[in-house]
Enzyme design. Structure first.
Site, mmCIF file in Angstrom:
data_model
loop_
_atom_site.group_PDB
_atom_site.id
_atom_site.type_symbol
_atom_site.label_atom_id
_atom_site.label_comp_id
_atom_site.label_asym_id
_atom_site.label_seq_id
_atom_site.Cartn_x
_atom_site.Cartn_y
_atom_site.Cartn_z
ATOM 1 N N GLY A 121 0.818 -1.202 0.000
ATOM 2 C CA GLY A 121 0.000 0.000 0.000
ATOM 3 C C GLY A 121 0.852 1.252 0.000
ATOM 4 O O GLY A 121 2.056 1.214 0.251
ATOM 5 N N CYS A 122 0.220 2.379 -0.271
ATOM 6 C CA CYS A 122 0.960 3.641 -0.400
ATOM 7 C C CYS A 122 1.508 4.128 0.941
ATOM 8 O O CYS A 122 2.706 4.419 1.065
ATOM 9 C CB CYS A 122 0.069 4.702 -1.051
ATOM 10 S SG CYS A 122 -1.582 4.849 -0.332
ATOM 11 N N TYR A 123 0.655 4.213 1.959
ATOM 12 C CA TYR A 123 1.148 4.604 3.284
ATOM 13 C C TYR A 123 2.204 3.616 3.774
ATOM 14 O O TYR A 123 3.201 4.000 4.386
ATOM 15 C CB TYR A 123 0.005 4.638 4.298
ATOM 16 C CG TYR A 123 -0.855 5.865 4.277
ATOM 17 C CD1 TYR A 123 -0.316 7.132 4.470
ATOM 18 C CD2 TYR A 123 -2.234 5.764 4.107
ATOM 19 C CE1 TYR A 123 -1.123 8.261 4.481
ATOM 20 C CE2 TYR A 123 -3.054 6.885 4.122
ATOM 21 C CZ TYR A 123 -2.487 8.133 4.307
ATOM 22 O OH TYR A 123 -3.295 9.253 4.324
#
Length: 340
Positions: A145-147
């Protein structure tokens, strides 16, 4: 190599098209979605005229298997978990950009509030943070995921080297609006975002268990972390600000050495002398990392910035494809940050 994209009309799917258009070893042969079926992608999104004129097709696993050599899932959570099984049974390679294959079934259900993929399917997937995971020869990739990407790249060198008190970690992460996807919501309305700044999913963001799970691979005693997420009034980008206390007798030079050892040979991670800014990575696959130490409080602050749609999604997916195939890791990813 021929590839297909499922979920073409989302932000990540569209970014994949742009990247693959400049990839010397890949041909995009089919694109799939539940909307705009039968229309050319360039008619729906005129900025892609001459870049991708393929017609959007309904999802058909067997047709993808016959046409392509690999499929990207750029779909919302809860979709790939139900569609991937036919590909796995056919031993057909997948790179899943969603969260559906990153976590154990019980953890996924708790945090995503959706039915998980079957355990036998989940066991086939490799969670692949490009800088740390050997994916050569693997067939089923769970893209981070991005985070999680921004946070893990900031913390892994310090956790792995045993330089910080892991029970002191606090992460304050901020994302541009595209991080929430294209689905309309109260928080995505222009009037609610413009000139505003809001925290959301406090203590409940679905990337929290993903981050902890990854860090525990480097320190089995790694506890839970305090993690907050906020929405920035910008289109794209993530800034993760990490606070942690140094262990006794650890010097700032040890922190610098840990980052240098981890990333000096990594083409997409830049450890900066100055504190990173979003503009310096937007439009690229780079992660910029910087840090500063407060002697009075013994707190080390580490800042990590990425483009959430590129290093946080489609860029890393193509980076993983390159590594899977044994190609140059940077193929198709020579994007200079747009800055403005």
């Amino acid at each position: 190599m021929k590839v297909s994209i499922v979920g073409i009309t989302g932000y990540s799917g569209l970014e994949l098209v742009k990247i693959l258009n400049n990839h010397k070893k890949v041909e995009l042969v089919s694109i799939h979605a539940t909307k705009e079926v039968g229309r050319r992608l360039s008619d729906v999104y005129p900025y892609l005229a001459g870049v991708c004129d393929l017609k959007i097709e309904d999802f058909n696993a067997q047709e993808i298997i016959e046409k392509a050599d690999l499929v990207f899932f750029a779909t919302p959570s809860g979709v790939a978990s139900s569609l991937a099984e036919e590909f796995v049974q056919a031993d057909f390679p997948i790179i899943d950009l969603s969260g559906d294959h990153r976590l154990p079934a019980d953890v996924y259900q708790e945090w995503y509030k959706k039915s998980p993929a079957k355990k036998m399917i989940l066991n086939k997937f490799t969670y692949a943070l490009s800088e740390y995971t050997d994916v050569k020869g693997k067939k089923f990739i769970a893209n981070p995921g991005c985070y999680a990407t921004a946070t893990e790249l900031a913390l892994i060198p310090l956790v792995a080297a045993g330089l910080i008190e892991t029970d002191s970690i606090i992460v304050d992460a901020k994302s541009g609006l595209t991080g929430a996807g294209k689905a309309l919501s109260e928080s995505s309305h222009f009037v609610n975002v413009h000139d505003n700044y809001m925290t959301y999913k406090l203590n409940h963001h679905q990337h929290i268990p993903e981050i902890v799970q990854t860090l525990q691979a480097f320190d089995a005693d790694m506890p839970e972390i305090q993690f907050s997420t906020s929405l920035l009034p910008v289109n794209r980008g993530i800034m993760a600000t990490v606070y942690c206390k140094l262990k006794k007798d650890v010097a700032v030079s040890d922190i610098a050495s840990a980052f240098a050892k981890a990333y000096d040979d990594k083409p997409f991670v830049r450890v900066q002398e100055n504190l990173p800014e979003l503009h310096n990575v937007i439009g690229s696959n780079f992660t910029d990392i910087g840090f500063a130490y407060n002697e009075k409080t013994n707190v080390m602050t580490v800042i990590s910035v990425i483009d959430n749609l590129l290093k946080g999604a489609s860029g890393q997916a193509v980076q993983n494809l390159n590594l899977m195939q044994g190609w140059d890791e940077t193929e198709g990813l020579h994007m200079t940050p747009s800055y403005l």
